[in-house]
Design a protein around this motif. Structure first.
Motif, PDB file in Angstrom:
ATOM      1  N   ALA A 142      49.581  40.456  51.051  1.00  0.00           N
ATOM      2  CA  ALA A 142      49.184  41.466  50.059  1.00  0.00           C
ATOM      3  C   ALA A 142      48.417  42.578  50.759  1.00  0.00           C
ATOM      4  O   ALA A 142      47.658  42.327  51.696  1.00  0.00           O
ATOM      5  N   GLY A 143      48.632  43.806  50.305  1.00  0.00           N
ATOM      6  CA  GLY A 143      47.907  44.945  50.860  1.00  0.00           C
ATOM      7  C   GLY A 143      48.352  45.341  52.254  1.00  0.00           C
ATOM      8  O   GLY A 143      47.606  46.016  52.967  1.00  0.00           O
ATOM      9  N   ASN A 160      49.093  44.741  44.770  1.00  0.00           N
ATOM     10  CA  ASN A 160      49.381  43.336  45.042  1.00  0.00           C
ATOM     11  C   ASN A 160      48.099  42.544  45.312  1.00  0.00           C
ATOM     12  O   ASN A 160      48.045  41.336  45.078  1.00  0.00           O
ATOM     13  N   LEU A 161      47.069  43.225  45.792  1.00  0.00           N
ATOM     14  CA  LEU A 161      45.797  42.558  46.063  1.00  0.00           C
ATOM     15  C   LEU A 161      45.204  41.955  44.787  1.00  0.00           C
ATOM     16  O   LEU A 161      44.667  40.838  44.816  1.00  0.00           O
ATOM     17  N   HIS A 210      47.311  40.009  55.987  1.00  0.00           N
ATOM     18  CA  HIS A 210      47.075  41.415  56.335  1.00  0.00           C
ATOM     19  C   HIS A 210      45.931  42.041  55.530  1.00  0.00           C
ATOM     20  O   HIS A 210      44.926  42.441  56.094  1.00  0.00           O
ATOM     21  N   ALA A 211      46.082  42.186  54.203  1.00  0.00           N
ATOM     22  CA  ALA A 211      45.035  42.813  53.368  1.00  0.00           C
ATOM     23  C   ALA A 211      44.570  44.130  53.976  1.00  0.00           C
ATOM     24  O   ALA A 211      43.389  44.467  53.927  1.00  0.00           O
ATOM     25  N   PHE A 212      45.508  44.894  54.526  1.00  0.00           N
ATOM     26  CA  PHE A 212      45.139  46.117  55.236  1.00  0.00           C
ATOM     27  C   PHE A 212      44.438  47.122  54.331  1.00  0.00           C
ATOM     28  O   PHE A 212      43.524  47.833  54.754  1.00  0.00           O
ATOM     29  N   SER A 213      44.851  47.205  53.063  1.00  0.00           N
ATOM     30  CA  SER A 213      44.262  48.201  52.154  1.00  0.00           C
ATOM     31  C   SER A 213      43.049  47.680  51.388  1.00  0.00           C
ATOM     32  O   SER A 213      42.513  48.367  50.526  1.00  0.00           O
ATOM     33  N   LEU A 214      42.594  46.471  51.717  1.00  0.00           N
ATOM     34  CA  LEU A 214      41.486  45.858  50.982  1.00  0.00           C
ATOM     35  C   LEU A 214      40.213  46.685  51.058  1.00  0.00           C
ATOM     36  O   LEU A 214      39.421  46.709  50.104  1.00  0.00           O
TER      37      LEU A 214
END
Length: 575
Positions: free
Chosen positions: A400-401, A413-414, A427-431
């Motif tokens: 997600a993210g 999606n987070l 990943h959670a890159f955009s968290l």
């Protein structure tokens, strides 16, 4: 009032005191604060030594080409070094991985990171875990392997272009394919998609025979240095190359004789890099048993093969000290509901047959072009209900993210991943853009599986310096480093050393202690056994103080870490 007056000096000292207090208060919020507080005197000394080495290498290696203009002319002198392609190259801390790799493996930091106990590898995709030249060498030597192409590859310019629109496919064929019949794929007049014996094609490759062929295929199936530095290639372009690569190598990796060698090689390579536990994604509908004439649903057979190879490795002298490996069952997020439900039913079957091997479930593929978790809500909720009905434990470990969006459907999606009770986030890159979600991730003890080099190569960040993980660590989010698809991203190995090196060299606030904290997190958030949500939370909270397998593994890693720190202190005492 004079600036040297006693009153002003007192005010300045008070300011400095407030400054130190502010910095100290902020550091107490970091995710690695507790780990740093627990460091032994030996570990503290090791961390100081590594910080000095890092600073020395920044000055000597990574700043050696920082150029200053001549005082008289104002012009810049030429660079002191050049790249392998002969182009001017500036070395600097945090430069992109595919350029830094040419230099990092000769550094002291590399030697240290190679030796470091890395704990667990929690985010990787099996098909991209071993050096691709080795893979194609195995394919060439495997009986029954054939190759075919969508057009003749007789023109050197076509071969050099490595166009993803030119299909080159492999298969394990039971048909009789004569070694010398008809035109080969390197010949003008080749019959489109005609199967040719792979061994024959490799030996007759126009640019270097078998060795040249394996190198050429590696370039076709990985992000090359030229592609890595081509700024006009965005996220979508790199993903197209990656997806094309997976399509090309899947029939090779997932042919039983090669699968067995590939998985064993993966385990040996990871273990040699200091990895003690693995949770891999790697299911495919394309698995073919040795001698099988037609491609059919074989994923239960694939899990059986996984089980046999893993047991063989664990029981061998080579596997002594390795903790084990489990499988996160995965399917493509682009599939429709019917296909995903069928996949989930197969996953439950596999769990009943191999209960200790299946650890969780995930949806994979590019998030921006696949279905969102929101669109899959009914399917995912059904899966959870069916698991309860059948008394099965298969938690979510969801991607997600993995995106650069801010509030778009992919970024969201987070939200769904958290509501679906994912135990870790891939990943959670955009968290970092979500303050409330960050607080929830911390409260629910959800760990981030971070893959720095993958994020860079796939264009989510321009370099390690711009990666958002340091911001998450500063906010108290727990994370571990993983390598995602290393053979396709340029690492060329199943190990974690390249990602660890990038983090250590690129992030000032991390240091050896921060890197150690990330490694310990990987051990703490591993799924060694089936647990309910409450059991998982309690066990995570207790950490090394508990009585579970998790607590035992953390203590084992802590002992290994202490030995590693002693090695640094003894081996680099002159620094």
């Amino acid at each position: 009032m004079d600036h040297n007056s006693p009153e002003n000096k007192d005010a300045v000292q008070a300011f400095f005191g407030n400054r130190s207090n502010l910095i100290s208060r902020e550091k107490q919020q970091r995710s690695d604060f507790e780990f740093r507080q627990s460091l032994s005197p030996t570990a503290q000394r090791a961390c100081t030594i590594v910080s000095k080495i890092r600073q020395q290498e920044h000055t000597i290696i990574w700043s050696s080409n920082q150029r200053k203009p001549h005082l008289n002319t104002g012009t810049f002198p030429p660079p002191a070094s050049s790249s392998q392609e002969g182009e001017d190259e500036e070395l600097f801390p945090g430069m992109i991985f595919n350029s830094a790799k040419n230099h990092m493996e000769s550094t002291q930091l590399w030697r240290i990171v190679q030796r470091m106990p890395k704990g667990a590898l929690l985010h990787c995709h099996l098909g991209a875990m071993i050096d691709l030249e080795w893979l194609f060498e195995q394919a060439v030597e495997t009986n029954g392997m054939v190759i075919y192409a969508s057009e003749a590859l007789s023109d050197e310019r076509v071969r050099e272009r490595i166009d993803v629109n030119i299909r080159i496919e492999f298969s394990a064929s039971c048909d009789d394919v004569e070694a010398g019949s008809g035109k080969g794929i390197w010949d003008a007049g080749y019959e489109t998609m005609k199967k040719v014996l792979l061994k024959n094609a490799a030996q007759t490759f126009p640019s270097g025979g078998k060795v040249g062929f394996c190198k050429w295929m590696k370039e076709r199936c990985s992000i090359t240095q030229t592609e890595a530095v081509s700024n006009h290639l965005g996220v979508d372009a790199i993903w197209r190359k990656l997806q094309s690569a997976f399509m090309t190598i899947t029939p090779v990796v997932y042919y039983e004789p090669i699968t067995r060698k590939f998985l064993r090689k993966f385990l040996e390579t990871a273990f040699a890099d200091g990895i003690r536990w693995i949770e891999m994604r790697g299911m495919t509908r394309s698995f073919r048993l040795e001698g099988e004439a037609e491609l059919k649903e074989n994923r239960l057979e694939l899990v059986r093969v996984f089980r046999e190879v893993i047991d063989e490795f664990m029981g061998s002298e080579d596997g002594k000290g390795f903790w084990g490996i489990r499988l996160i069952w995965d399917t493509l997020r682009s599939f429709d509901d019917e296909a995903i439900i069928a996949d989930m039913k197969l996953c439950m079957q596999a769990k009943k047959l191999y209960p200790t091997l299946i650890s969780g479930y995930d949806l994979v593929g590019p998030e921006d072009h696949g279905r969102t978790l929101h669109s899959l809500t009914s399917v995912l909720v059904w899966f959870q209900s069916e698991l309860r009905r059948q008394n099965l434990t298969i938690p979510f470990f969801l991607h997600a993210g993995e995106c650069v969006g801010d509030g778009d459907s992919t970024d969201q999606n987070l939200y769904d991943a958290i509501l679906l009770k994912t135990r870790r986030i891939g990943h959670a890159f955009s968290l970092y853009k979500h303050p409330l979600i960050i607080d929830m991730v911390k409260e629910k003890k959800i760990m981030v599986e971070c893959c720095p080099i993958s994020n860079e190569v796939l264009r989510y960040t321009a370099s390690i310096k711009m990666h958002p993980l340091p911001a998450l660590l500063a906010r108290g989010v727990k994370a571990a480093i993983a390598n995602d698809d290393p053979s396709m991203m340029g690492q060329g190995t199943a190990g974690l050393a390249h990602d660890f090196w990038q983090a250590l060299q690129g992030w000032e606030n991390l240091g050896l202690a921060g890197l150690g904290s990330l490694a310990q997190n990987s051990v703490r958030w591993s799924a060694y056994e089936d647990q309910t949500d409450d059991e998982w939370m309690d066990d995570i909270s207790q950490g090394a103080e508990g009585t579970s397998i998790r607590a035992q593994r953390i203590r084992e890693w802590d002992a290994e870490w202490e030995g590693f720190c002693k090695w640094i202190v003894e081996g680099f005492k002159d620094v």
